[in-house]
Design a protein around this motif. Structure first.
Motif, mmCIF file in Angstrom:
data_model
loop_
_atom_site.group_PDB
_atom_site.id
_atom_site.type_symbol
_atom_site.label_atom_id
_atom_site.label_comp_id
_atom_site.label_asym_id
_atom_site.label_seq_id
_atom_site.Cartn_x
_atom_site.Cartn_y
_atom_site.Cartn_z
ATOM 1 N N VAL A 123 0.841 -1.207 0.000
ATOM 2 C CA VAL A 123 0.000 0.000 0.000
ATOM 3 C C VAL A 123 0.874 1.254 0.000
ATOM 4 C CG1 VAL A 123 -1.645 1.332 1.370
ATOM 5 C CG2 VAL A 123 -1.962 -1.141 1.090
ATOM 6 N N SER B 232 2.240 1.708 -3.350
ATOM 7 C CA SER B 232 1.198 2.195 -4.252
ATOM 8 C C SER B 232 1.103 3.714 -4.156
ATOM 9 C CB SER B 232 -0.153 1.559 -3.891
ATOM 10 O OG SER B 232 -0.130 0.165 -4.077
ATOM 11 N N LEU C 269 -3.747 0.066 -5.716
ATOM 12 C CA LEU C 269 -4.273 -0.534 -4.488
ATOM 13 C C LEU C 269 -5.044 -1.819 -4.778
ATOM 14 C CD1 LEU C 269 -5.456 2.629 -2.516
ATOM 15 C CD2 LEU C 269 -3.446 1.222 -2.070
#
Length: 202
Positions: free
Chosen positions: A61, A64, A101
């Protein structure tokens, strides 16, 4: 491909994170230098996928966010950038972040499923080998010819065979549960009978 996977899995986590950061930086610079004429969108996924697979979901994450941020900075600072409205690059960055994501979530779920399936397979093989070992021991006792109560040994062999069939059926049921194909229904369990069978076998 397998060699690359083994090599990446052998690397320490800090090294993988550093490689990921370098990849984000390199792809961001290339995106800035080339402008919209040449797209490096796919290459922004590379650090996200590597970190997610070999480090974990939450580091994925973070990467990302880093990849989407690097892409946004390349759009804002690029000499070739020309947007009809000032909010367009931020909207594009939000869409790219959503894509990164989703990729992170999908990869982490795939890895979790594979790891859980490998664990179930290890348990299944361990149980089957235990039963097979019991059967071999009973067969050796019968072969020696020194056992007076052969009927009891025959009964234990039948019980071991039934248990092996139950283990195979249990593995089939767990596989069906993993695939969300298992109809659930309560069944009574005689705990004492189960414990006595285990004591007889092992």
């Amino acid at each position: 491909m397998k060699r690359f996977a083994r090599f990446m899995a052998s690397l320490p986590i800090p090294v993988i994170l550093i490689v990921g950061i370098l990849l984000v930086g390199v792809v961001g610079v290339l995106e800035f230098a080339t402008g919209p004429e040449i797209s490096f969108a796919l290459f922004f996924l590379l650090p996200v996928c590597l970190v997610t697979w070999y480090v974990g979901r939450w580091p994925g994450v973070v990467f990302s966010l880093l990849s989407a941020g690097a892409w946004l900075l390349a759009d804002l600072a690029g000499l070739h950038s020309s947007f009809g409205a000032s909010l367009i690059p931020y909207w594009n960055a939000l869409m790219r972040l959503g894509f990164f994501l989703i990729t992170t979530w999908a990869l982490s779920e795939l890895q979790r499923t594979l790891a859980h399936r490998r664990a179930l397979e290890r348990i299944f093989l361990h149980d089957i080998l235990n039963v097979a070992g019991s059967l071999r021991g009973f067969a050796e006792l019968l072969q020696d010819g020194t056992i007076a109560d052969r009927e009891e040994i025959h009964s234990l062999i039948r019980s071991a065979i039934e248990q092996s069939i139950e283990e195979i059926e249990s593995h089939r049921v767990m596989t069906a549960a993993e695939l969300m194909e298992l109809p659930v229904g309560p069944e009574p369990l005689q705990a004492r009978a189960v414990l006595e069978k285990v004591a007889d076998l092992y």
